[in-house]
Design an enzyme around this catalytic site. Structure first.
Site, mmCIF file in Angstrom:
data_model
loop_
_atom_site.group_PDB
_atom_site.id
_atom_site.type_symbol
_atom_site.label_atom_id
_atom_site.label_comp_id
_atom_site.label_asym_id
_atom_site.label_seq_id
_atom_site.Cartn_x
_atom_site.Cartn_y
_atom_site.Cartn_z
ATOM 1 N N LYS A 1 -6.879 3.253 -3.470
ATOM 2 C CA LYS A 1 -7.330 3.239 -2.073
ATOM 3 C C LYS A 1 -7.555 4.666 -1.618
ATOM 4 O O LYS A 1 -6.792 5.564 -1.994
ATOM 5 C CB LYS A 1 -6.240 2.537 -1.241
ATOM 6 C CG LYS A 1 -6.428 2.578 0.251
ATOM 7 C CD LYS A 1 -5.357 1.710 0.942
ATOM 8 C CE LYS A 1 -5.303 1.969 2.436
ATOM 9 N NZ LYS A 1 -4.226 1.255 3.126
ATOM 10 N N ASP B 1 0.854 -1.183 0.000
ATOM 11 C CA ASP B 1 0.000 0.000 0.000
ATOM 12 C C ASP B 1 0.897 1.243 0.000
ATOM 13 O O ASP B 1 1.526 1.541 1.010
ATOM 14 C CB ASP B 1 -0.915 0.029 1.229
ATOM 15 C CG ASP B 1 -1.994 -1.049 1.182
ATOM 16 O OD1 ASP B 1 -1.755 -2.092 0.537
ATOM 17 O OD2 ASP B 1 -3.052 -0.847 1.796
ATOM 18 N N LYS C 1 -10.262 0.101 -2.669
ATOM 19 C CA LYS C 1 -10.190 -0.112 -1.220
ATOM 20 C C LYS C 1 -10.482 1.184 -0.463
ATOM 21 O O LYS C 1 -9.625 2.048 -0.381
ATOM 22 C CB LYS C 1 -8.797 -0.641 -0.838
ATOM 23 C CG LYS C 1 -8.594 -0.796 0.677
ATOM 24 C CD LYS C 1 -7.241 -1.407 1.015
ATOM 25 C CE LYS C 1 -6.971 -1.349 2.506
ATOM 26 N NZ LYS C 1 -5.626 -1.824 2.873
#
Lengths: 298, 287
Positions: A198, A135, A234
């Site tokens: 995300k 991430d 996400k």
């Protein structure tokens, strides 16, 4: 391939909010609710990102990821455990022989304020330690300056450093000011090779919101129509209740279709959501409202 | 122009320091003894119970960690505010065909009862706490401590006095509560919510729901986040249901049925103790 930002569609904020509130009125009951709750549970990136994280805490978190609630052993496991790079090897060890992935934040998370080389090293370290998913955060300062090619190059470089690991790109929408910026950043990230986009780090408020998520989902849809490549989504931070989780699933279904309703294409970044989902699932099974004290805190 | 249609008040509930309507939006007619409709009240159901328990739970840690002295001050403040609105409560009781003389007596006794329990808050641990002789090098003492969220089914008769006689000892001991008010006479309960709102009681400490008790008792008494039940409903089936549901999470359960709430036996510190847990501490001492 660098996207043509002149073609980025401007976002109608009011329209987005109205669509979200209309979709939130969907009523999901009985069997479909149970199915939705279990699906949401299987999509969680069970997360701990605190300065005080210890190996013990990470191990406990992994145990819960593999077996969310012992009295119901048939429940799905969560999708992944998300930790800092120096905890990756501990999580990897604790999760071997399970189908739970290890995700690691990298690139000077959460601010992203570091040299590219430092970010690349950070990423490679996490991958070497065994992370299945990375991430990364984008440099919001450069983005807001209008230095879009910097963001594109940065993401492309990190993607290369990831090797086989999946790359999730955190836009930190709480700092991007407008929904049009969110759309632009989503387009750049996807064109630069992101496997997932995300919303947030969880360290900035507001974190994930439904309007922001809808804008990103629409960006994914348009990108898919243009290139045929599926990109995951996400939302992270601030999703604490099962009811919210179900509302997010409705957004996904209505924007991208059932194809995206799997942990391969949609994740929740959350820590306290797990227990609320479990409480609701047990409520559905027993008919009795539950209390947090009967569920582990991890 | 005398044939004006009266505007009947719809009484709302009191949850988390606010006055929401029932989640379903349903109401029911409140009738006096002559079967004349005098007002409307919210008909709460399962989801209202759920919301009230959440509100109570989130108020618990703050209320139970207040000093006992401060809780006493706040209970006394409720008594003061109730005294100030005596006339309104007398009127509301009269509306339900309770005689004026009896109504005045009920309101005055309610005020006195609050003052009584206000006095006990900071004396409970002196009177019921103990220092225990032990054989080892320890200072060993036991103290009463709040239980948590208590569900209360309020008595049908004595709608104000019965309500206060059940709520006061529970919150005096640092607990928070979800109250199912009298089904027949809910008006004083909702007005009492307004008194609580104006008297420094943090939101969520007392939550008052109106409606048919039968529709709510099952969900309240089976809720795993409720730690105690104080029941005044004398119906056999309901008692049985409460006992069975309480066993799911081992709730402290007391039935106070067939009561005359005017009696002074209801001024009793053991009613506070009913919803206290005794915690014992072993403290090592030097040689």
């Amino acid at each position: 391939m660098y996207p043509d930002l002149k073609k980025t569609i401007p976002i109608d904020t009011i329209g987005v909010e109205e669509r979200v509130s209309r979709l939130n009125k969907r009523s999901i009951k009985k069997e479909s609710k149970v199915q939705g709750l279990k699906l949401a549970l299987s999509m969680i990136d069970h997360t701990t990102l605190e300065g005080k994280d210890s190996p013990g805490k990470v191990k406990q978190l992994c145990q819960k990821a593999k077996m969310p609630y012992a009295p119901l052993p048939d429940l799905p496991t969560v999708a992944a455990v998300c930790v800092y790079p120096n905890m990756v090897s501990i999580a990897k060890e604790a999760l071997k022989n399970s189908n739970v992935n290890v995700a690691s934040v990298a690139t000077a998370f959460p601010s992203g304020m570091a040299q590219l080389q430092v970010k690349l090293d950070d990423t490679k370290y996490a991958v070497d330690q065994g992370a299945d998913e990375i991430d990364m955060v984008i440099s919001r300062g450069e983005f807001l300056k209008g230095n879009y090619s910097f963001i594109f190059d940065e993401i492309a470089a990190i993607k290369e450093a990831c090797g086989d690991a999946h790359l999730k790109v955190i836009l930190e929408t709480g700092e991007l000011e407008t929904l049009t910026n969110v759309r632009k950043a989503s387009d750049i990230a996807m064109h630069a090779g992101a496997d997932f986009i995300k919303t947030s780090t969880g360290k900035i408020s507001p974190a994930a919101t439904q309007p922001v998520t809808l804008v990103m989902l629409e960006a994914i849809r348009d990108y898919y129509r243009e290139t045929g490549r599926m990109v995951g989504m996400k939302p992270a931070g601030g999703i604490r209740k099962a009811k919210q989780a179900l509302q997010y699933l409705v957004l996904v279904k209505e924007t991208l279709g059932a194809q995206w309703l799997s942990k391969d294409w949609f994740r929740f970044g959350a820590s306290s959501l797990t227990n609320d989902l479990l409480m609701q699932i047990v409520k559905q099974e027993t008919g009795v409202y539950q209390s947090n004290i009967y569920f582990s805190n991890d | 122009m005398s044939d004006r249609i009266d505007v009947l008040k719809t009484y709302k509930t009191y949850v988390a320091g606010k006055f929401p309507r029932s989640e379903s939006g349903h109401t029911y007619a409140v009738k006096n003894k002559k079967d004349k409709t005098v007002a409307n009240a919210c008909r709460c159901t399962r989801k209202d119970v759920r919301d009230a328990v959440v509100a109570a739970r989130s108020a618990f840690s703050e209320w139970s960690s207040r000093s006992a002295y401060n809780r006493g001050q706040i209970l006394y403040r409720i008594a003061e505010m109730l005294e100030g609105r005596k006339d309104q409560f007398v009127e509301e009781l009269e509306l339900l065909d309770i005689k004026k003389k009896d109504a005045v007596k009920e309101v005055e006794l309610s005020v006195d009862r609050l003052v009584y329990y206000a006095g006990w808050t900071d004396k409970i641990s002196q009177v019921f706490g103990t220092v225990n002789p032990v054989a080892s090098q320890h200072f060993n003492f036991s103290m009463p401590d709040a239980t948590g969220v208590v569900g209360i089914t309020s008595p049908q008769e004595s709608p104000l006095l019965g309500l206060i006689s059940t709520i006061a000892p529970v919150i005096a001991g640092g607990n928070v509560c979800v109250v199912l008010s009298s089904e027949k006479y809910p008006l004083p309960a909702v007005s009492f919510g307004e008194v609580l709102h104006a008297s420094d009681v943090p939101g969520g400490v007392v939550n008052i729901l109106t409606g048919y008790q039968k529709e709510m008792i099952d969900h309240l008494s089976s809720h795993m986040d409720v730690n105690g039940i104080l029941n005044t409903n004398s119906e056999k089936n309901i008692r049985k249901q409460i006992d069975e549901n309480s066993s799911l999470s081992v709730k402290r359960t007391y039935h106070l049925t067939e009561n005359n709430w005017i009696e002074t036996e209801h001024e009793n510190p053991y009613y506070i103790l009913n919803f206290q847990e005794i915690k014992t501490t072993w403290h090592p001492i030097g040689v």
